[in-house]
Design a protein around this motif. Sequence first.
Motif, PDB file in Angstrom:
ATOM      1  N   VAL B 114      24.838 -10.253   3.769  1.00 28.73           N
ATOM      2  CA  VAL B 114      25.559 -10.449   2.506  1.00 28.73           C
ATOM      3  C   VAL B 114      25.101  -9.448   1.461  1.00 28.73           C
ATOM      4  O   VAL B 114      25.897  -8.839   0.761  1.00 28.73           O
ATOM      5  N   MET B 115      23.787  -9.252   1.374  1.00 24.57           N
ATOM      6  CA  MET B 115      23.261  -8.469   0.257  1.00 24.57           C
ATOM      7  C   MET B 115      23.405  -6.964   0.455  1.00 24.57           C
ATOM      8  O   MET B 115      23.660  -6.236  -0.491  1.00 24.57           O
ATOM      9  N   LEU B 130      16.166  -7.680  -2.744  1.00 26.26           N
ATOM     10  CA  LEU B 130      17.141  -8.749  -2.976  1.00 26.26           C
ATOM     11  C   LEU B 130      17.493  -9.454  -1.678  1.00 26.26           C
ATOM     12  O   LEU B 130      17.584 -10.683  -1.636  1.00 26.26           O
ATOM     13  N   ALA B 133      14.621 -11.599  -0.883  1.00 25.47           N
ATOM     14  CA  ALA B 133      14.505 -12.704  -1.829  1.00 25.47           C
ATOM     15  C   ALA B 133      15.531 -13.786  -1.514  1.00 25.47           C
ATOM     16  O   ALA B 133      15.217 -14.978  -1.523  1.00 25.47           O
ATOM     17  N   LEU B 134      16.744 -13.352  -1.200  1.00 24.91           N
ATOM     18  CA  LEU B 134      17.772 -14.339  -0.874  1.00 24.91           C
ATOM     19  C   LEU B 134      17.375 -15.124   0.366  1.00 24.91           C
ATOM     20  O   LEU B 134      17.571 -16.337   0.429  1.00 24.91           O
ATOM     21  N   VAL B 137      14.913 -17.708  -0.596  1.00 25.77           N
ATOM     22  CA  VAL B 137      15.592 -18.812  -1.295  1.00 25.77           C
ATOM     23  C   VAL B 137      16.280 -19.734  -0.298  1.00 25.77           C
ATOM     24  O   VAL B 137      16.136 -20.963  -0.340  1.00 25.77           O
ATOM     25  N   LEU B 141      15.629 -23.688   0.712  1.00 27.45           N
ATOM     26  CA  LEU B 141      16.682 -24.718   0.726  1.00 27.45           C
ATOM     27  C   LEU B 141      16.680 -25.456   2.056  1.00 27.45           C
ATOM     28  O   LEU B 141      16.741 -26.693   2.097  1.00 27.45           O
ATOM     29  N   MET B 144      13.971 -27.898   2.239  1.00 31.06           N
ATOM     30  CA  MET B 144      14.217 -29.113   1.456  1.00 31.06           C
ATOM     31  C   MET B 144      15.178 -30.041   2.180  1.00 31.06           C
ATOM     32  O   MET B 144      15.115 -31.255   2.026  1.00 31.06           O
ATOM     33  N   GLN B 153       9.113 -31.652   0.270  1.00 28.77           N
ATOM     34  CA  GLN B 153      10.302 -31.191  -0.469  1.00 28.77           C
ATOM     35  C   GLN B 153       9.889 -30.362  -1.675  1.00 28.77           C
ATOM     36  O   GLN B 153      10.497 -29.334  -1.977  1.00 28.77           O
ATOM     37  N   VAL B 154       8.842 -30.833  -2.354  1.00 29.57           N
ATOM     38  CA  VAL B 154       8.368 -30.080  -3.513  1.00 29.57           C
ATOM     39  C   VAL B 154       7.894 -28.693  -3.089  1.00 29.57           C
ATOM     40  O   VAL B 154       8.205 -27.693  -3.735  1.00 29.57           O
ATOM     41  N   PHE B 157      10.815 -26.575  -2.538  1.00 32.90           N
ATOM     42  CA  PHE B 157      11.398 -26.147  -3.801  1.00 32.90           C
ATOM     43  C   PHE B 157      10.596 -25.021  -4.437  1.00 32.90           C
ATOM     44  O   PHE B 157      11.150 -24.063  -4.966  1.00 32.90           O
ATOM     45  N   LEU B 160      11.163 -21.797  -2.773  1.00 32.43           N
ATOM     46  CA  LEU B 160      12.469 -21.308  -3.229  1.00 32.43           C
ATOM     47  C   LEU B 160      12.314 -20.582  -4.572  1.00 32.43           C
ATOM     48  O   LEU B 160      12.846 -19.498  -4.779  1.00 32.43           O
ATOM     49  N   LEU B 164      12.980 -16.701  -6.089  1.00 32.13           N
ATOM     50  CA  LEU B 164      13.698 -16.340  -7.313  1.00 32.13           C
ATOM     51  C   LEU B 164      12.890 -15.390  -8.181  1.00 32.13           C
ATOM     52  O   LEU B 164      13.426 -14.417  -8.714  1.00 32.13           O
ATOM     53  N   ALA B 167      13.097 -12.051  -6.751  1.00 29.80           N
ATOM     54  CA  ALA B 167      14.364 -11.398  -7.060  1.00 29.80           C
ATOM     55  C   ALA B 167      14.375 -10.882  -8.494  1.00 29.80           C
ATOM     56  O   ALA B 167      14.839  -9.780  -8.773  1.00 29.80           O
ATOM     57  N   ALA B 168      13.847 -11.693  -9.417  1.00 34.78           N
ATOM     58  CA  ALA B 168      13.871 -11.305 -10.825  1.00 34.78           C
ATOM     59  C   ALA B 168      13.016 -10.074 -11.063  1.00 34.78           C
ATOM     60  O   ALA B 168      13.369  -9.199 -11.861  1.00 34.78           O
TER      61      ALA B 168
END
Lengths: 461, 220
Positions: B114-115, B130, B133-134, B137, B141, B144, B153-154, B157, B160, B164, B167-168
């Motif tokens: 995709v990227m 990117l 990073a995706l 992420v 998910l 989780m 789960q935490v 998260f 994940l 992000l 990516a930033a």
Amino acid sequence: MLALTPGYRLGATLNILASLLTFAASLALLGARPPVGHLLLVDDLNVFLIVLNTFVGFTTSAFSASYIAHELQSGHLTPGYLRFYHAMYQMLMFAMNLALLANSIGLMWVAIELATLTTVLMVGIYRTREALEAAWKYFILGSVGIALALFGTILVYLAALPVVGQGIDAMAWTTLNTHARAFDPALLNLAFVFLLLGYGTKVGLAPLHAWLPDAHAEGPTPISAVLSGLLLNVAFYAVLRFKILLTANAQALAPGSLMIAMGLASLVFAALMLYRRRDIKRLFAYSSIEHMGIITFAFGIGGPLASFAGLLHMAMHSLTKSAIFFAVGHVAQVKGTQKIAKIRGLTESHPLLGWGFVLGVAAIAGMPPFGIFMSEFLIVTSTFAREPLLAIPLVAGLLIGVGALVLRMQGLAFGAPTPNAGATHASYVPFFVHIALVLTAGLFLPQALVTWFRAVAALVG
Amino acid sequence: MAGLPYDVAHLLAGGLVLLSLMLLYQDRMYALLSVFAAHAVILSLAVAWQAYVQSAPHLYITALIALLFKGMIIPVALHRIVQQLGVGRTIEAVVGVGPTILLGIALIALSIMVMRPVTEQADVLTREDLAFALSVVLLGLLMMVTRRNAVSQVVGFMSLENGLIFAATGAKGMPLVVEISVAFSVLIAFIVIGIFLFRIRERFDTVELVALDQSRGEQP
């Protein structure tokens, strides 16, 4: 600050005062607009939502003062929690207004994240097992949504980077909108998918709505009112802004079709789910999903008329839904239960509350004299004009929803009354003010408002 | 833009994805927490490398925050919570290592597919970052979804969120607002989680019967 206030009465009064002041400040924004800054922005689109937001925030704080007093008497909450509650309430209002005012996509994201966290804390305030589970579910789903939205935000920044250059300007709505034509369409498309899914989770759109009924049912009723009436709108405002951005770029995919699909799915799904609800607050939570679906659908259809209707529907839904939650809160207190089966004959046992409730349900179901009827009617007509085939599922969904609400309302409002669990010192003023506003909007829309909404609708496209 | 900066960034990003995959199949709590700590350390290294390559000093702060909070404080605190809850030895019913890993690999392939075409215009470093990073992420998910335990789960998260932040920082010159806010939100989120975990324990262990008696039908 409110956390430090000792007495709960004082806290509640201060809460009302603070909300009133914010409302006054937002009215001032109508007259004089501050210049556009790097971080804050005031234009036609968000001023309308801010005024609506602060108004409902103010009436809800008035309602919550009487509601909370009852919760305190019945021992559901302790004064310590109340301090926390009031502090969180103001924090939430601040976060929502910041999200609406933000000129930077980053700042808007931060504000919505803050709003999510404060509402998570408030949903869990009763500390029962159900409330904690609801808050946990809300927290997890809300965070995932907000995370996806951040990824979308980063992608938008990347799309803007080659055109606008580095730094804060590449995140400001004002610069983004003027340069959107030159952005890389593929990147924008991908970003929009993430943003729609992310903020759509907060709006409560169909595949990602699971948190919404629980959070509404288990949290304190004033919070349900604010969640349904305001927070969903704020999240939707974010989607709307990005939609404007995408429409400005001719090569990017039309955001409409995605929004139509998600909106229709939410509408039909929620309308069907309405029949199986046994909890009164859950019932109206599903009704919120339904109406957010309608709004998403309207903006997805696009064009001046549908966007106008969408805006009107946003305003009407906020006012009506928060009013209904006011009524439902008192009903639940009077009867001591939220189970629909155990609430009967409200019009007999509590005439004012009962008939008010009937009015509210009639309004939310879209019965003729009320404002929601008008906006729904406009949405249906514009759908017929632009996409006749889509009108079939839309109308079907609307009718199914109305049927469910009327069915439930009959049971709740008429028949032999069930025993009461306690008296309530309800404050009817906020409720009837909202209903009166919705009624006025249905009978007669002031010309100034119409021209204003037209301008905004042209902006949205 | 090949050469050393690219290779090192590539190595670190790859390491992050690899650790994400490892998170997927850890079935014991303590091991899970250790892998997460390693994940955060690699993240802070990657961010610091980006700071060096982009010569953006504010990213060092982000790297430091990631190292301190996610690499040290949060794993240690979660360790304590796990100990107090007494769930350290429980082996979780994960969907099954084989299918999970296959699904994870499929997600990585998907995110790269995709990227890559979408980020043609961006420079090479950003492109690579990117895509990775995706995948981090998406793997978060997936984790989780496949886990039932609140603690894991935490962890999912937070991994994940690591993706992000990555990516930033990969996006060149993204204003500081975002990094600080991400770190800040993690902090708040953690406080919330901490409170909740203890409350849940309180409810489920001690007050459960009392709570049932008290419910008076007000809560459905």
